[in-house]
Structure formats: C-alpha cells, structure tokens
Motif scaffolding. Structure first.
Motif, short mmCIF file in Angstrom:
data_model
loop_
_atom_site.label_atom_id
_atom_site.label_comp_id
_atom_site.label_asym_id
_atom_site.label_seq_id
_atom_site.Cartn_x
_atom_site.Cartn_y
_atom_site.Cartn_z
N GLY A 151 2.05 8.44 -8.51
CA GLY A 151 2.54 9.58 -9.29
C GLY A 151 3.58 9.18 -10.32
N PHE A 152 4.39 8.20 -9.99
CA PHE A 152 5.39 7.72 -10.93
C PHE A 152 4.74 7.10 -12.16
CE2 PHE A 152 7.72 3.87 -12.31
CZ PHE A 152 8.77 4.50 -12.94
N PHE A 153 3.70 6.31 -11.94
CA PHE A 153 3.03 5.69 -13.08
C PHE A 153 2.30 6.73 -13.92
CE2 PHE A 153 3.46 2.12 -10.11
CZ PHE A 153 4.28 1.33 -10.90
N GLY A 154 1.78 7.76 -13.29
CA GLY A 154 1.19 8.87 -14.04
C GLY A 154 2.22 9.57 -14.90
N PHE A 155 3.42 9.74 -14.36
CA PHE A 155 4.51 10.37 -15.12
C PHE A 155 4.89 9.51 -16.31
CE2 PHE A 155 9.09 11.00 -15.84
CZ PHE A 155 9.08 12.34 -16.19
N TRP A 182 0.81 -1.21 0.00
CA TRP A 182 0.00 0.00 0.00
C TRP A 182 0.85 1.27 0.00
CZ3 TRP A 182 -4.39 -0.07 -2.02
CH2 TRP A 182 -5.20 -1.20 -1.93
N ILE A 183 2.02 1.21 0.59
CA ILE A 183 2.93 2.35 0.51
C ILE A 183 3.32 2.60 -0.95
CG2 ILE A 183 5.30 3.10 1.00
CD1 ILE A 183 4.94 1.93 3.81
N PHE A 184 3.66 1.52 -1.65
CA PHE A 184 4.06 1.67 -3.05
C PHE A 184 2.88 2.07 -3.94
CE2 PHE A 184 7.95 -0.32 -1.75
CZ PHE A 184 8.89 0.24 -2.60
N VAL A 185 1.69 1.56 -3.65
CA VAL A 185 0.51 1.94 -4.45
C VAL A 185 0.20 3.42 -4.25
CG1 VAL A 185 -1.99 1.65 -4.65
CG2 VAL A 185 -0.52 -0.35 -4.59
#
Length: 72
Positions: free
Chosen positions: A54-58, A46-49
């Motif tokens: 934001g990283f996946f959005g980038f 859940w920390i990574f999610v």
C-alpha cells in the motif's frame, strides 16, 4: 486575532506530511512485528511485501499526480 486555516491547506498538509509519517510508523510496526515473532529473513521479506504494498501504491499515486499536474 483568529487563526484560520483553509480546508485545502489542511488536506495538503495531511497528504504530504502526516500520511508519510504514518506510513513510516507502520513500517516500524512491521519491523517490530517480524522481530518479536522471529519471522526470519524470508518471513520479514513477505511481511514487508504484503503490508508495504500500500505504501508503494501511495508513492506511485503521488508521482502520477505530480506528473499529470505539470503536463496539463
């Protein structure tokens, strides 16, 4: 001799090299945070999610920009 770099070159360098390096560092921080707080598997997930969204959005933004620049 004067070493000049254009604003466009600095922007491309920042967006394509420095931001991904910074994001990789943030992933290290999230991993370290989960280990130090003994978050367990589910807590780490859940920390990574939450923080990694934001990283996946980038990444999606970069792929879409590449796709639209080739089709236009």
């Amino acid at each position: 001799m004067l070493f000049l770099i254009s604003n466009e070159t600095i922007t491309k360098l920042g967006m394509n090299v420095l931001v991904p390096v910074f994001i990789a560092f943030l992933f290290f921080i999230m991993w370290d945070l989960s280990k130090k707080n003994k978050a367990g598997k589910q807590g780490t997930f859940w920390i990574f999610v939450a923080l990694g969204g934001g990283f996946f959005g980038f990444l999606i933004k970069m792929v879409l920009e590449y796709y639209f620049s080739r089709t236009l």
